[in-house]
Motif scaffolding. Structure first.
Motif, short mmCIF file in Angstrom:
data_model
loop_
_atom_site.label_atom_id
_atom_site.label_comp_id
_atom_site.label_asym_id
_atom_site.label_seq_id
_atom_site.Cartn_x
_atom_site.Cartn_y
_atom_site.Cartn_z
N PHE A 199 10.36 -6.87 -17.08
CA PHE A 199 10.80 -6.33 -15.80
C PHE A 199 9.88 -5.20 -15.34
N GLY A 200 9.40 -5.33 -14.10
CA GLY A 200 8.60 -4.27 -13.49
C GLY A 200 7.12 -4.32 -13.82
N HIS A 201 6.70 -5.23 -14.70
CA HIS A 201 5.28 -5.31 -15.06
C HIS A 201 4.58 -6.40 -14.25
N THR A 202 3.25 -6.36 -14.28
CA THR A 202 2.47 -7.36 -13.57
C THR A 202 2.90 -8.77 -13.97
N GLU A 217 0.23 -8.25 -6.44
CA GLU A 217 -0.19 -7.28 -5.41
C GLU A 217 0.74 -7.34 -4.20
N ALA A 218 1.22 -8.54 -3.89
CA ALA A 218 2.13 -8.68 -2.75
C ALA A 218 3.42 -7.90 -3.02
N LEU A 219 3.92 -7.97 -4.25
CA LEU A 219 5.13 -7.21 -4.59
C LEU A 219 4.87 -5.71 -4.52
N GLU A 220 3.71 -5.29 -5.03
CA GLU A 220 3.35 -3.86 -4.98
C GLU A 220 3.27 -3.38 -3.54
#
Ligand SMILES: [Zn+2]
Ligand SMILES: [Zn+2]
Length: 350
Positions: free
Chosen positions: A9-12, A332-335
């Motif tokens: 969870f939360g990682h690339t 990258e889209a999520l970031e």
């Protein structure tokens, strides 16, 4: 097949190479053509929701197991069908309905699989569309696009049907009076467009980001108001000729929920949709005193999704701004979404 999976969870997301799936029974495999990156993907990626008061709802506690391929706004072309499938053909372009339930409980049998207590939602509980192939458990969850563009249509599976279902919950008032819409992200712009397509009177939009407000006006909103301004409540009131009777909070934070509730006239209705997180800000006596209705709305059901596709096919749903990006840009889209850099919708294309 190549999938972008949540492994922690939360990682690339991990770029994963897997064996191509072979459909069995009722299953259908589609070649993904478009996978929308939705705001709720952020919660699914990070593994939970903020319930307020220091409490968290974790997806782990709700039985979500990793690794899992994200993505619940998927459109694609049928690649292969299981032996039991007779109503769909290889090559058909379809939207995938992701809000799948157990199929046997009362809620599912009544047609509300999106509200099932034993969900099997694609991209949340089962592998979703951040992939070049996707297994759909039954052909009934595939809605033929019949000429609609898969990239423009993919967001209809979540942000589209979510706002459509929320607007329907407000009832016929949407044709007579404007709706207060809090939040002009992907969901908000979709809401403005769909309200128009439903013969709605229009939307008064609130957002703290100027670019989002501009996009809302471009999408046809009656007014766009800065929710962070000290005079937000007065400016909202001024945008309505009659006191506001219908509001939708697409953000779902204590401050947006308070603003929406405080804007409501007596007898008004607020539909809560956004999952930003926090605890309710309302003063309890004001709920009866205002005779207010506060309703929750979570995605939409299969028949609402079909209705929405019909509406889109009639040409009545204008497209929201879409940024096409390769599937490999999923993380990258999520970031970018998390940092608030996205106007409209990012759609990944394998
Ligand atoms: Zn979503
Ligand atoms: Zn069920």
């Amino acid at each position: 097949m190549r999938s972008y999976q949540n492994v922690e969870f939360g990682h690339t997301l991990r770029d994963t190479d897997m064996l191509d799936p072979k459909p069995t029974g009722d299953e259908v495999v589609i070649a993904v053509k478009a996978a929308g990156v939705c705001h709720s993907d952020l919660h699914i990626w990070e593994g939970g929701f903020d319930l307020g008061g220091g409490r968290k709802l974790t997806l782990k506690d709700r039985g979500v197991q990793l690794p899992l391929t994200l993505g619940h706004e998927t459109a694609g072309e049928i690649l292969s069908i299981g032996p039991n499938v007779t109503d769909r053909q290889v090559g058909e372009m379809c939207l995938v309905y992701p809000w799948i339930g157990c199929g046997v409980c009362r809620i599912c049998r009544d047609g509300h699989e999106n509200l099932c207590m034993k969900p099997r939602c694609l991209g949340i509980h089962c592998d979703g569309g951040y992939s070049d192939q996707l297994v759909v458990p039954h052909s009934k969850y595939l809605l033929p696009l019949e000429g609609l563009d898969p990239v423009a249509s993919a967001p209809l599976a979540c942000s589209g049907v979510t706002t459509y279902s929320a607007l329907k919950k407000l009832g016929s008032i949407i044709r007579d009076e404007p709706v207060l819409v809090i939040g002009a992200g992907g969901l908000g712009l979709m809401c403005v467009s769909i309200l128009k397509a439903m013969d709605g009177k229009g939307a008064v939009v609130v957002d703290i980001d100027e670019r989002h407000r501009d996009a809302a006006i471009a999408a046809g909103a009656i007014a766009a108001i800065d929710g962070a301004g000290p005079d937000a409540l007065e400016r909202i009131a001024a945008a309505f000729s009659e006191p506001c009777k219908a509001a939708i909070d697409l953000v779902g934070s204590p401050s947006t929920a308070a603003l929406a509730f405080d804007s409501l006239a007596r007898g008004g209705k607020l539909v809560m949709v956004g999952l930003f997180g926090g605890a309710a800000p309302w003063s309890l006596p004001l709920i009866p005193m205002k005779a207010a209705t506060i309703a929750g709305s979570y995605t939409g059901n299969l028949s609402e999704t079909k209705e929405l596709l019909d509406l889109a096919r009639s040409g009545a749903v204008p497209n929201i701004p879409i940024q096409k990006r390769p599937l490999s840009d999923a993380s990258e889209a999520l970031e970018g979404l998390k940092a608030g850099r996205v106007v409209g919708r990012v759609v990944l294309t394998p």
